[in-house]
Design a protein around this motif. Structure first.
Motif, PDB file in Angstrom:
ATOM      1  N   TYR A  46       0.827  -1.212   0.000  1.00 58.80           N
ATOM      2  CA  TYR A  46       0.000   0.000   0.000  1.00 58.80           C
ATOM      3  C   TYR A  46       0.862   1.263   0.000  1.00 58.80           C
ATOM      4  N   ASP A  47       2.057   1.179   0.550  1.00 60.84           N
ATOM      5  CA  ASP A  47       2.912   2.359   0.625  1.00 60.84           C
ATOM      6  C   ASP A  47       3.281   2.915  -0.754  1.00 60.84           C
ATOM      7  N   ARG A  48       3.095   2.122  -1.819  1.00 61.56           N
ATOM      8  CA  ARG A  48       3.369   2.631  -3.168  1.00 61.56           C
ATOM      9  C   ARG A  48       2.369   3.707  -3.580  1.00 61.56           C
ATOM     10  N   CYS A  49       1.284   3.846  -2.806  1.00 59.76           N
ATOM     11  CA  CYS A  49       0.264   4.856  -3.089  1.00 59.76           C
ATOM     12  C   CYS A  49       0.612   6.220  -2.493  1.00 59.76           C
ATOM     13  N   PHE A  50       1.737   6.281  -1.788  1.00 60.10           N
ATOM     14  CA  PHE A  50       2.142   7.500  -1.097  1.00 60.10           C
ATOM     15  C   PHE A  50       3.462   8.005  -1.656  1.00 60.10           C
ATOM     16  N   GLU A  51       3.726   9.278  -1.389  1.00 55.50           N
ATOM     17  CA  GLU A  51       5.030   9.842  -1.728  1.00 55.50           C
ATOM     18  C   GLU A  51       5.314  11.006  -0.793  1.00 55.50           C
ATOM     19  N   GLY A  52       6.579  11.350  -0.681  1.00 56.68           N
ATOM     20  CA  GLY A  52       6.998  12.518   0.085  1.00 56.68           C
ATOM     21  C   GLY A  52       6.525  12.514   1.522  1.00 56.68           C
ATOM     22  N   VAL A  53       5.982  13.657   1.938  1.00 53.23           N
ATOM     23  CA  VAL A  53       5.531  13.852   3.312  1.00 53.23           C
ATOM     24  C   VAL A  53       4.413  12.865   3.666  1.00 53.23           C
ATOM     25  N   GLY A  54       3.533  12.571   2.712  1.00 56.59           N
ATOM     26  CA  GLY A  54       2.452  11.621   2.954  1.00 56.59           C
ATOM     27  C   GLY A  54       2.970  10.226   3.263  1.00 56.59           C
ATOM     28  N   LEU A  55       4.007   9.814   2.560  1.00 53.22           N
ATOM     29  CA  LEU A  55       4.621   8.509   2.806  1.00 53.22           C
ATOM     30  C   LEU A  55       5.281   8.485   4.176  1.00 53.22           C
ATOM     31  N   GLU A  56       5.985   9.554   4.504  1.00 51.91           N
ATOM     32  CA  GLU A  56       6.632   9.641   5.820  1.00 51.91           C
ATOM     33  C   GLU A  56       5.594   9.571   6.939  1.00 51.91           C
ATOM     34  N   ALA A  57       4.495  10.303   6.795  1.00 54.62           N
ATOM     35  CA  ALA A  57       3.431  10.288   7.797  1.00 54.62           C
ATOM     36  C   ALA A  57       2.794   8.906   7.892  1.00 54.62           C
ATOM     37  N   TYR A  58       2.559   8.275   6.743  1.00 58.20           N
ATOM     38  CA  TYR A  58       1.990   6.921   6.723  1.00 58.20           C
ATOM     39  C   TYR A  58       2.868   5.955   7.512  1.00 58.20           C
ATOM     40  N   ARG A  59       4.153   5.963   7.227  1.00 53.38           N
ATOM     41  CA  ARG A  59       5.065   5.036   7.914  1.00 53.38           C
ATOM     42  C   ARG A  59       5.129   5.323   9.407  1.00 53.38           C
ATOM     43  N   ASN A  60       5.133   6.595   9.776  1.00 50.44           N
ATOM     44  CA  ASN A  60       5.170   6.979  11.180  1.00 50.44           C
ATOM     45  C   ASN A  60       3.910   6.501  11.910  1.00 50.44           C
ATOM     46  N   LEU A  61       2.760   6.741  11.313  1.00 47.56           N
ATOM     47  CA  LEU A  61       1.497   6.333  11.940  1.00 47.56           C
ATOM     48  C   LEU A  61       1.368   4.812  11.999  1.00 47.56           C
ATOM     49  N   LEU A  62       1.819   4.142  10.958  1.00 43.57           N
ATOM     50  CA  LEU A  62       1.778   2.681  10.955  1.00 43.57           C
ATOM     51  C   LEU A  62       2.630   2.127  12.102  1.00 43.57           C
ATOM     52  N   ALA A  63       3.797   2.714  12.312  1.00 41.75           N
ATOM     53  CA  ALA A  63       4.679   2.273  13.396  1.00 41.75           C
ATOM     54  C   ALA A  63       4.067   2.536  14.771  1.00 41.75           C
ATOM     55  N   ARG A  64       3.204   3.553  14.868  1.00 38.12           N
ATOM     56  CA  ARG A  64       2.571   3.912  16.147  1.00 38.12           C
ATOM     57  C   ARG A  64       1.234   3.210  16.355  1.00 38.12           C
ATOM     58  N   SER A  65       0.808   2.417  15.390  1.00 35.98           N
ATOM     59  CA  SER A  65      -0.474   1.709  15.498  1.00 35.98           C
ATOM     60  C   SER A  65      -0.365   0.566  16.495  1.00 35.98           C
ATOM     61  N   ALA A  66      -1.392   0.430  17.311  1.00 34.92           N
ATOM     62  CA  ALA A  66      -1.436  -0.673  18.272  1.00 34.92           C
ATOM     63  C   ALA A  66      -1.739  -1.988  17.560  1.00 34.92           C
ATOM     64  N   ARG A  67      -2.433  -1.878  16.436  1.00 31.16           N
ATOM     65  CA  ARG A  67      -2.863  -3.072  15.698  1.00 31.16           C
ATOM     66  C   ARG A  67      -2.884  -2.739  14.214  1.00 31.16           C
ATOM     67  N   THR A  68      -2.521  -3.723  13.397  1.00 29.54           N
ATOM     68  CA  THR A  68      -2.585  -3.565  11.944  1.00 29.54           C
ATOM     69  C   THR A  68      -3.408  -4.706  11.368  1.00 29.54           C
ATOM     70  N   VAL A  69      -4.364  -4.365  10.523  1.00 20.59           N
ATOM     71  CA  VAL A  69      -5.170  -5.353   9.808  1.00 20.59           C
ATOM     72  C   VAL A  69      -4.756  -5.272   8.345  1.00 20.59           C
ATOM     73  N   MET A  70      -4.121  -6.310   7.832  1.00 17.45           N
ATOM     74  CA  MET A  70      -3.691  -6.341   6.439  1.00 17.45           C
ATOM     75  C   MET A  70      -4.764  -7.064   5.634  1.00 17.45           C
ATOM     76  N   MET A  71      -5.408  -6.326   4.742  1.00 13.79           N
ATOM     77  CA  MET A  71      -6.439  -6.907   3.891  1.00 13.79           C
ATOM     78  C   MET A  71      -5.783  -7.672   2.745  1.00 13.79           C
ATOM     79  N   GLU A  72      -6.475  -8.657   2.247  1.00 16.45           N
ATOM     80  CA  GLU A  72      -5.985  -9.409   1.091  1.00 16.45           C
ATOM     81  C   GLU A  72      -6.595  -8.793  -0.163  1.00 16.45           C
ATOM     82  N   GLN A  73      -5.763  -8.373  -1.078  1.00 16.58           N
ATOM     83  CA  GLN A  73      -6.249  -7.750  -2.307  1.00 16.58           C
ATOM     84  C   GLN A  73      -6.736  -8.828  -3.261  1.00 16.58           C
ATOM     85  N   THR A  74      -7.999  -8.706  -3.671  1.00 15.03           N
ATOM     86  CA  THR A  74      -8.570  -9.686  -4.588  1.00 15.03           C
ATOM     87  C   THR A  74      -9.020  -9.056  -5.896  1.00 15.03           C
ATOM     88  N   GLY A  75      -8.806  -7.760  -6.054  1.00 18.76           N
ATOM     89  CA  GLY A  75      -9.218  -7.070  -7.278  1.00 18.76           C
ATOM     90  C   GLY A  75      -8.315  -5.873  -7.522  1.00 18.76           C
TER      91      GLY A  75
END
Length: 139
Positions: A46-75
């Motif tokens: 999913y991180d390929r959908c981000f760039e620059g500051v948005g990517l940095e924020a995404y990674r930071n928030l993901l690291a601070r998440s108590a839980r991660t739900v990874m969906m399976e892409q079927t389409g």
């Protein structure tokens, strides 16, 4: 958004897909007041959908998440975005939608997730960023 989170009774987790914009703002607000964050990730890479500051924020928030739900892409990516949004709505007692009320620009947009939440009888609050209003849509 922060006021609504603070007023919501017994909020123990905040679910979001961490998209750039209001998803990331929502995550920051929830974390700031001590609400555990659950990141619902539409697909591996999913991180390929981000760039620059948005990517940095995404990674930071993901690291601070108590839980991660990874969906399976079927389409397509858009189908995955919709599935992740539906998962957020299904797992929420209250859906806070920052939304102008317009139809979704593509499959999986806020309008689609709100429609699903309403159809399932979820509580939905709409924060309209243009009219600066808060409106209960369902629940």
């Amino acid at each position: 958004m922060a006021a609504i989170l603070q007023e919501a009774a017994a909020v123990d987790q905040a679910l979001t897909c961490l998209a750039v914009g209001t998803d990331q703002l929502f995550a920051e607000e929830a974390l700031a007041i001590g609400i555990a964050l659950t990141a619902v990730i539409p697909f591996e890479g999913y991180d390929r959908c981000f760039e620059g500051v948005g990517l940095e924020a995404y990674r930071n928030l993901l690291a601070r998440s108590a839980r991660t739900v990874m969906m399976e892409q079927t389409g397509t990516d858009q189908e995955a975005f919709l599935a992740a949004g539906v998962r957020v709505a299904d797992d929420s007692d209250l859906l806070i939608a920052v939304w102008d009320g317009e139809p979704a620009a593509g499959l999986g947009g806020t309008a689609d997730v709100v429609a699903h939440a309403i159809a399932c009888g979820r509580q939905v609050l709409q924060l309209n960023p243009f009219s600066r209003t808060v409106r209960r849509l369902a629940g």
